[in-house]
Design an enzyme around this catalytic site. Structure first.
Site, PDB file in Angstrom:
ATOM      1  N   HIS A  81      85.940  48.560   9.715  1.00 45.57           N
ATOM      2  CA  HIS A  81      86.451  49.660   8.750  1.00 45.57           C
ATOM      3  C   HIS A  81      85.234  50.433   8.171  1.00 45.57           C
ATOM      4  O   HIS A  81      85.134  51.557   7.824  1.00 45.57           O
ATOM      5  CB  HIS A  81      87.340  49.152   7.674  1.00 45.57           C
ATOM      6  CG  HIS A  81      88.631  48.339   8.066  1.00 45.57           C
ATOM      7  ND1 HIS A  81      88.933  47.151   7.764  1.00 45.57           N
ATOM      8  CD2 HIS A  81      89.535  48.722   9.113  1.00 45.57           C
ATOM      9  CE1 HIS A  81      90.062  46.864   8.225  1.00 45.57           C
ATOM     10  NE2 HIS A  81      90.473  47.925   8.896  1.00 45.57           N
ATOM     11  N   LYS A 113     105.624  43.453   6.383  1.00 48.75           N
ATOM     12  CA  LYS A 113     105.239  42.117   6.114  1.00 48.75           C
ATOM     13  C   LYS A 113     104.432  41.921   4.962  1.00 48.75           C
ATOM     14  O   LYS A 113     103.666  42.892   4.479  1.00 48.75           O
ATOM     15  CB  LYS A 113     104.480  41.105   7.167  1.00 48.75           C
ATOM     16  CG  LYS A 113     104.130  42.105   8.473  1.00 48.75           C
ATOM     17  CD  LYS A 113     103.516  41.460   9.437  1.00 48.75           C
ATOM     18  CE  LYS A 113     102.502  42.111  10.285  1.00 48.75           C
ATOM     19  NZ  LYS A 113     101.578  41.643  11.146  1.00 48.75           N
ATOM     20  N   ARG A 162      90.294  51.366  18.983  1.00 50.80           N
ATOM     21  CA  ARG A 162      89.360  50.300  19.486  1.00 50.80           C
ATOM     22  C   ARG A 162      89.975  49.892  20.824  1.00 50.80           C
ATOM     23  O   ARG A 162      89.157  49.370  21.809  1.00 50.80           O
ATOM     24  CB  ARG A 162      89.373  48.938  18.601  1.00 50.80           C
ATOM     25  CG  ARG A 162      88.581  48.847  17.620  1.00 50.80           C
ATOM     26  CD  ARG A 162      88.939  48.032  16.747  1.00 50.80           C
ATOM     27  NE  ARG A 162      90.451  47.949  16.570  1.00 50.80           N
ATOM     28  CZ  ARG A 162      91.121  46.672  15.960  1.00 50.80           C
ATOM     29  NH1 ARG A 162      90.512  45.904  15.545  1.00 50.80           N
ATOM     30  NH2 ARG A 162      92.367  46.964  16.291  1.00 50.80           N
ATOM     31  N   SER A 197      91.478  42.666  11.025  1.00 51.51           N
ATOM     32  CA  SER A 197      91.754  41.890   9.634  1.00 51.51           C
ATOM     33  C   SER A 197      92.568  40.669   9.740  1.00 51.51           C
ATOM     34  O   SER A 197      92.246  39.527   9.302  1.00 51.51           O
ATOM     35  CB  SER A 197      92.669  42.724   8.354  1.00 51.51           C
ATOM     36  OG  SER A 197      91.934  43.811   8.328  1.00 51.51           O
TER      37      SER A 197
END
Lengths: 161, 161, 161, 161, 161, 161
Positions: free
Chosen positions: D18, D42, D91, D129
């Site tokens: 990031h 979530k 990505r 992450s």
């Protein structure tokens, strides 16, 4: 009203994967026109006439399937035979994007014709005309992948070369 | 013989993208049964009955389309309504792989039923039920994306919550 | 400091999809240089000079956009015009991988220049120069897909052939 | 006119991937607002406040970058901070399709805001992450993948659990 | 029984990405045969003999790796050297589909040989022979991407042209 | 030195597709350890012990294959059993990206271990544990897709529920 679908392709040569798609399509529509694209950037192994002949021989047991060839845009030929649908086989993601783009453009050009995607049996996932030509060129037996008439034509073609 | 196609889905709720697919399918087949999958791992926003109602309201102008719901395997329901085809919409590569896998398995389970993939108008590429729910939840106008009856139902649903 | 972005491409010919990207880019950067790649493995339909001309005509209402052409590596040209960014349009997964690889290599070759990907309007998803050439070659009206000056040039080009 | 770009995300927690994107973006735009999405289906590992804190600590050397958080639709927040662009990192192909769909919808909802895709250094291709949380949970050293302040926070968080 | 793997390719020229794959393979198998495909549709930059020479020079420190070339089908050559496996490098989704199709066909043709996919270091994601040729052609330093002997050969080759 | 490969997975439950991969791997390596991941975000249908049991029963004819289970990171378990390779099956593009990311991260964490991708027979393209559970739940015969011992366990499991 009779429902006719057009199945355009290069068919250089027709394989059992194509025939599997045609079998499926012939059960869904009243009539199927399989059509050989004349206009190709790269030189095909078989002439348009040879490709039409090999399709006709391979499909003679289907009584609602005919074979022809065309120049120009697929949607124009679809209109000329009164097709309500264009059939395309989908095997892989790389097929998908190209096919999708063509289908969107064809929808733009001819809003009354739908592109219908069918999926061959998974045993044909690895099969395409280029692999068949390649195998045949090196003398491999391709009888599992193409109709007999096509195998004979391949053997003759590569013997001459 | 009449040709019937089954269009299964979650339809939580139906969007204009789904209706575009149904419009196409209704021109290719004699009869379309749109069917709501009851059995879901995650809890839907609308109950099965609500989803069937919203579909029926949205599709009342199509005279060869009916709506029902089912439990269990899609191919079993397809057999029970005498379908020759299962309709699926394809918008993106990520759709494609999941759909392909399901279609291969369904072909294995029911060799007499073909999966037919149709492509929505490119203006629906970005549209799915989850995005519509998300927009509606934050008070956005979704009238461009869903039938009026669905927009009203979304407003009512989120007002209650 | 003024922020300049380079938008390299083949533009054979420029389409409304390219212009949509340039419109977007012109709002994000102080200056845009649209640059035609001279060096091509396959022979283009239009010469470099024709492609530059068609871009200049199509873009004359953008007051922060200029057009040139280049030989060699994109990053070298980007350095020569003091660009901080290279603009690329992304429409599909197949675009993505090639673009990604080029962007990684360009980042390796010129760490001070970022590749910036922009997305055309979804109505241009199906549009590329090759499809436009193909339609035009068969006499289709392409006025919806390219600027007028490009349509005229296509008609003239194919009339000569 | 000052050019401001919004970089929305979950940042649970922020990684060096990031920060690489933010570094790039901070060179292309006059001002960057990094914004933490509050609203998540979530449960995140870190609270919104913790995620904002970790971003602020990690980004304190960038003098044109600020951090905040938001509820609701990204485009609404982009409007409220006068952003001309939304930044997203790309990505992989799987990123691409989801991002593309969101970008098309956001373009529909707010025609004045462009989504700009940037590509992290290839050494961050494998980094996200979720992998960082997973490694940290099993006691692996993640100092190569996240800022020090984030590694400390991860160790503390998993010690408590 | 000794386990031998065949690594076929074009290697026009060999890059550090290929050598990374060979390094990995040489640790997993007792013996590796790197083999240059003679038969190519497009003309390679280096002749088969040159490509074999460059591979031999680049790989002389690997004591369980040999280099040869072949005509015809990969599986036939694999049988002739008693290989139990064919090695292929995978870098991207676009690699994947083509490789997958070849691997399925090769499995069909030679059920006793497995295709084994290895992944190069992520720093070689952007690297392929075509990019190296392109860079070298415009005078860029490619010493980071290929062995010294290959860089020298590229310089000599493009000086002659 | 003996060459051992680790094949990690969820195996909930093992299918004929997994066994096809194990068959292939057992011919390439001296020893295979099939290992069940204990740690799962979602609750599996079968307990770790049941999954290990079903694997052991299904694999008892392979004399170089053992079965165990693990907690934590795959690379740590690979080190503890002295594996030189981690085996993964690849069936589809969507598999590919996730697997690629994991493989790159594992390579980062354990440079001495290679991830080796093998491809199942194309007849298992459509097969995964989740589809098998789904079919079995609705009473379909899954004897074509899993070993007998697994089919019996599925019937028993769903009878109880």
């Amino acid at each position: 009203m009779i429902k006719l679908a057009l199945y355009p392709g290069t068919f250089d040569p027709v394989t059992n994967g194509h025939i599997d798609i045609i079998q499926r399509a012939s059960e869904l529509f009243d009539k199927i026109v399989v059509t050989v694209a004349r206009n190709l950037s790269k030189t095909p192994l078989f002439t348009t006439e040879e490709r039409v002949f090999l399709l006709k021989e391979s499909l003679k047991n289907f009584n609602n399937v005919t074979v022809d060839s065309f120049d120009g845009l697929v949607v124009d030929h679809a209109h000329s035979v009164n097709a309500c649908a264009i059939i395309r086989g989908l095997r892989a993601v790389s097929d998908f994007e190209y096919e999708f783009q063509m289908a969107l453009m064809n929808r733009k050009l001819a809003a009354d014709i739908s592109t219908v995607f069918l999926m061959p049996n998974e045993k044909y996932t690895y099969l395409n005309s280029s692999i068949v030509r390649n195998l045949s060129q090196f003398g491999s037996d391709v009888s599992e992948f193409v109709p007999n008439v096509v195998q004979d034509a391949l053997i003759k073609k590569y013997a001459v070369k």
